[in-house]
Design a protein around this motif. Structure first.
Motif, PDB file in Angstrom:
ATOM      1  N   GLY A 103       0.813  -1.208   0.000  1.00 36.22           N
ATOM      2  CA  GLY A 103       0.000   0.000   0.000  1.00 36.22           C
ATOM      3  C   GLY A 103       0.845   1.257   0.000  1.00 36.22           C
ATOM      4  O   GLY A 103       0.565   2.220  -0.716  1.00 36.22           O
ATOM      5  N   ILE A 104       1.908   1.241   0.795  1.00 34.55           N
ATOM      6  CA  ILE A 104       2.789   2.411   0.883  1.00 34.55           C
ATOM      7  C   ILE A 104       3.657   2.538  -0.363  1.00 34.55           C
ATOM      8  O   ILE A 104       3.789   3.625  -0.946  1.00 34.55           O
ATOM      9  CB  ILE A 104       3.665   2.312   2.148  1.00 34.55           C
ATOM     10  N   ALA A 105       4.244   1.422  -0.795  1.00 33.80           N
ATOM     11  CA  ALA A 105       5.217   1.475  -1.882  1.00 33.80           C
ATOM     12  C   ALA A 105       4.593   1.651  -3.260  1.00 33.80           C
ATOM     13  O   ALA A 105       5.197   2.274  -4.138  1.00 33.80           O
ATOM     14  CB  ALA A 105       6.062   0.199  -1.871  1.00 33.80           C
ATOM     15  N   ARG A 106       3.384   1.114  -3.480  1.00 30.08           N
ATOM     16  CA  ARG A 106       2.803   1.136  -4.816  1.00 30.08           C
ATOM     17  C   ARG A 106       1.443   1.828  -4.880  1.00 30.08           C
ATOM     18  O   ARG A 106       1.239   2.729  -5.694  1.00 30.08           O
ATOM     19  CB  ARG A 106       2.674  -0.289  -5.361  1.00 30.08           C
ATOM     20  N   LEU A 107       0.495   1.414  -4.043  1.00 27.50           N
ATOM     21  CA  LEU A 107      -0.867   1.937  -4.186  1.00 27.50           C
ATOM     22  C   LEU A 107      -0.952   3.434  -3.929  1.00 27.50           C
ATOM     23  O   LEU A 107      -1.697   4.142  -4.619  1.00 27.50           O
ATOM     24  CB  LEU A 107      -1.824   1.193  -3.245  1.00 27.50           C
ATOM     25  N   ALA A 108      -0.221   3.920  -2.929  1.00 25.17           N
ATOM     26  CA  ALA A 108      -0.332   5.333  -2.559  1.00 25.17           C
ATOM     27  C   ALA A 108      -0.085   6.256  -3.746  1.00 25.17           C
ATOM     28  O   ALA A 108      -0.778   7.266  -3.912  1.00 25.17           O
ATOM     29  CB  ALA A 108       0.640   5.652  -1.422  1.00 25.17           C
ATOM     30  N   GLN A 109       0.877   5.909  -4.594  1.00 22.80           N
ATOM     31  CA  GLN A 109       1.187   6.773  -5.732  1.00 22.80           C
ATOM     32  C   GLN A 109       0.188   6.625  -6.881  1.00 22.80           C
ATOM     33  O   GLN A 109       0.155   7.468  -7.782  1.00 22.80           O
ATOM     34  CB  GLN A 109       2.605   6.478  -6.234  1.00 22.80           C
ATOM     35  N   LEU A 110      -0.632   5.564  -6.854  1.00 26.05           N
ATOM     36  CA  LEU A 110      -1.616   5.350  -7.919  1.00 26.05           C
ATOM     37  C   LEU A 110      -2.979   5.958  -7.602  1.00 26.05           C
ATOM     38  O   LEU A 110      -3.776   6.236  -8.507  1.00 26.05           O
ATOM     39  CB  LEU A 110      -1.785   3.856  -8.183  1.00 26.05           C
ATOM     40  N   LEU A 111      -3.281   6.141  -6.325  1.00 27.87           N
ATOM     41  CA  LEU A 111      -4.615   6.609  -5.931  1.00 27.87           C
ATOM     42  C   LEU A 111      -4.972   7.983  -6.494  1.00 27.87           C
ATOM     43  O   LEU A 111      -6.114   8.189  -6.915  1.00 27.87           O
ATOM     44  CB  LEU A 111      -4.735   6.614  -4.400  1.00 27.87           C
ATOM     45  N   PRO A 112      -4.068   8.968  -6.514  1.00 26.54           N
ATOM     46  CA  PRO A 112      -4.462  10.277  -7.047  1.00 26.54           C
ATOM     47  C   PRO A 112      -4.929  10.218  -8.497  1.00 26.54           C
ATOM     48  O   PRO A 112      -5.873  10.913  -8.879  1.00 26.54           O
ATOM     49  CB  PRO A 112      -3.180  11.114  -6.902  1.00 26.54           C
ATOM     50  N   GLY A 113      -4.284   9.379  -9.309  1.00 25.67           N
ATOM     51  CA  GLY A 113      -4.696   9.265 -10.704  1.00 25.67           C
ATOM     52  C   GLY A 113      -6.094   8.702 -10.845  1.00 25.67           C
ATOM     53  O   GLY A 113      -6.893   9.169 -11.663  1.00 25.67           O
ATOM     54  N   TYR A 114      -6.403   7.665 -10.047  1.00 28.53           N
ATOM     55  CA  TYR A 114      -7.756   7.094 -10.089  1.00 28.53           C
ATOM     56  C   TYR A 114      -8.774   8.121  -9.620  1.00 28.53           C
ATOM     57  O   TYR A 114      -9.846   8.279 -10.229  1.00 28.53           O
ATOM     58  CB  TYR A 114      -7.845   5.839  -9.229  1.00 28.53           C
ATOM     59  N   SER A 115      -8.466   8.814  -8.556  1.00 23.94           N
ATOM     60  CA  SER A 115      -9.400   9.796  -8.001  1.00 23.94           C
ATOM     61  C   SER A 115      -9.685  10.911  -8.993  1.00 23.94           C
ATOM     62  O   SER A 115     -10.807  11.422  -9.063  1.00 23.94           O
ATOM     63  CB  SER A 115      -8.826  10.371  -6.701  1.00 23.94           C
ATOM     64  N   ALA A 116      -8.689  11.301  -9.781  1.00 26.80           N
ATOM     65  CA  ALA A 116      -8.908  12.336 -10.790  1.00 26.80           C
ATOM     66  C   ALA A 116      -9.837  11.848 -11.897  1.00 26.80           C
ATOM     67  O   ALA A 116     -10.652  12.619 -12.429  1.00 26.80           O
ATOM     68  CB  ALA A 116      -7.565  12.771 -11.377  1.00 26.80           C
ATOM     69  N   LEU A 117      -9.728  10.562 -12.230  1.00 26.45           N
ATOM     70  CA  LEU A 117     -10.591   9.998 -13.268  1.00 26.45           C
ATOM     71  C   LEU A 117     -12.018   9.800 -12.782  1.00 26.45           C
ATOM     72  O   LEU A 117     -12.980   9.956 -13.546  1.00 26.45           O
ATOM     73  CB  LEU A 117     -10.027   8.652 -13.735  1.00 26.45           C
ATOM     74  N   TYR A 118     -12.170   9.435 -11.505  1.00 26.25           N
ATOM     75  CA  TYR A 118     -13.493   9.097 -10.966  1.00 26.25           C
ATOM     76  C   TYR A 118     -13.733   9.878  -9.669  1.00 26.25           C
ATOM     77  O   TYR A 118     -13.671   9.317  -8.570  1.00 26.25           O
ATOM     78  CB  TYR A 118     -13.584   7.586 -10.714  1.00 26.25           C
ATOM     79  N   PRO A 119     -14.016  11.156  -9.785  1.00 21.72           N
ATOM     80  CA  PRO A 119     -14.169  11.997  -8.583  1.00 21.72           C
ATOM     81  C   PRO A 119     -15.371  11.638  -7.721  1.00 21.72           C
ATOM     82  O   PRO A 119     -15.435  12.068  -6.563  1.00 21.72           O
ATOM     83  CB  PRO A 119     -14.302  13.414  -9.165  1.00 21.72           C
ATOM     84  N   GLN A 120     -16.324  10.871  -8.257  1.00 25.83           N
ATOM     85  CA  GLN A 120     -17.498  10.498  -7.471  1.00 25.83           C
ATOM     86  C   GLN A 120     -17.235   9.296  -6.552  1.00 25.83           C
ATOM     87  O   GLN A 120     -18.106   8.918  -5.770  1.00 25.83           O
ATOM     88  CB  GLN A 120     -18.677  10.179  -8.399  1.00 25.83           C
ATOM     89  N   VAL A 121     -16.058   8.694  -6.660  1.00 25.76           N
ATOM     90  CA  VAL A 121     -15.708   7.549  -5.813  1.00 25.76           C
ATOM     91  C   VAL A 121     -14.928   8.047  -4.602  1.00 25.76           C
ATOM     92  O   VAL A 121     -13.938   8.773  -4.736  1.00 25.76           O
ATOM     93  CB  VAL A 121     -14.881   6.512  -6.586  1.00 25.76           C
ATOM     94  N   GLU A 122     -15.371   7.660  -3.420  1.00 23.10           N
ATOM     95  CA  GLU A 122     -14.674   7.984  -2.174  1.00 23.10           C
ATOM     96  C   GLU A 122     -13.811   6.787  -1.792  1.00 23.10           C
ATOM     97  O   GLU A 122     -14.320   5.722  -1.452  1.00 23.10           O
ATOM     98  CB  GLU A 122     -15.684   8.277  -1.061  1.00 23.10           C
TER      99      GLU A 122
END
Length: 300
Positions: A103-122
């Motif tokens: 989660g720290i090494a890989r997912l954390a850096q990917l979450l902002p990109g997903y959130s930008a694509l799908y702003p309605q997802v919390e």
């Protein structure tokens, strides 16, 4: 009798002034239309239509019911369209479980990109190295790093990780570089508490496969703790690349037994059912697959 269907049939009869014309418009038989109207009148205990040999027209109650049917059917269609649109659009809270280090090494850096694509997802990311019960704890999906996901879960393999042997330069300066896998038994090794094979490290190398039963100097249930202990010179670790790659790159750790590695381990997205997979879940899995395919880990 389906009331909504019966209302649609009634509206068609009124607007087309007859059962046969309504049947043609709805792709039904005239007998089916007649049965629907009869059942509707029986249910309402009211005569809705005047029938003559030449014409069908609404009674006074039927005319009032026709107007209300138009309103209700329009609202019903709008509701279905709205719900359908929301069902197709990723939205709502997405609860994800993942191992702490990944989660720290890989997912954390990917979450902002997903959130930008799908702003309605919390996004709600919970990190834990224990094996959570996804249903009991309410997770939509989990990231599992394993060679064999549980058969009770649906799994999509996203990538793989290499498992590397490494130690600090000062440790190897003191104790020497092991010449073979069997020599590991003479070294201080730092083991992972949740290792599937217990205290046995299975390696693959130039001479084939080797399995070494160890008596670890330390056990820990977190990869970053083991990495930091190894950097401090405590012993040899066998770790996924996403935990040790930076330390190897900057020289805090160096490879042990070059050419020997444990078999790669799969990185999987797992969820509980294929049926009606929510768009928020599907979109996140697809996003991870695309990002990891474009990165260093390579989608399989």
């Amino acid at each position: 009798m389906d009331t909504i269907d019966a209302m649609r049939v009634f509206v068609a009869v009124v607007e087309r002034n007859g059962f046969s014309a309504a049947a043609d418009a709805l792709d039904l038989s005239t007998a089916a239309v007649t049965r629907q109207i009869a059942a509707l009148e029986k249910r309402l205990s009211a005569r809705l239509l005047n029938r003559t040999t030449r014409r069908v027209s609404p009674t006074s109650i039927g005319a009032m019911y026709y107007q209300r049917c138009l309103q209700l059917l329009a609202e019903f269609d709008a509701l279905e369209a709205s719900v359908g649109a929301q069902a197709l659009q990723p939205s709502g809270r997405l609860r994800i479980n993942a191992p702490v280090s990944y989660g720290i090494a890989r997912l954390a850096q990917l979450l902002p990109g997903y959130s930008a694509l799908y702003p309605q997802v919390e996004l709600d990311l919970q990190l834990s190295d224990r094996l959570v019960d996804m249903v009991e704890e309410g997770f939509d999906l989990a990231i599992r790093i394993t060679r064999q996901p549980a058969p009770s879960l649906i799994a999509r393999r996203l990538a793989q990780a290499r498992i590397l042997l490494c130690a600090a330069p000062d440790y190897l300066a003191r104790r020497g570089q092991p010449a073979s896998p069997e020599a590991l038994v003479e070294h201080d090794c730092l083991s992972y508490t949740y290792l599937a094979g217990g205290e046995t490290w299975s390696l693959q190398g130039p001479q084939g496969e080797a399995s070494v039963a160890l008596q670890p100097r330390m056990r820990a249930n977190n990869g970053e703790v083991r990495r930091e202990a190894a950097i401090a010179g405590m012993g040899i670790i066998s770790q996924p690349d996403f935990i040790v790659d930076q330390a190897l790159a900057d020289g805090r750790l160096v490879a042990v037994l070059p050419g020997w590695e444990a078999a790669p381990i799969g990185i999987h997205a797992v969820y509980t059912s294929r049926s009606h997979l929510a768009p928020k879940v599907r979109s996140f899995i697809d996003y991870l697959a695309q990002q990891l395919d474009n990165g260093n880990e390579g989608s399989l």
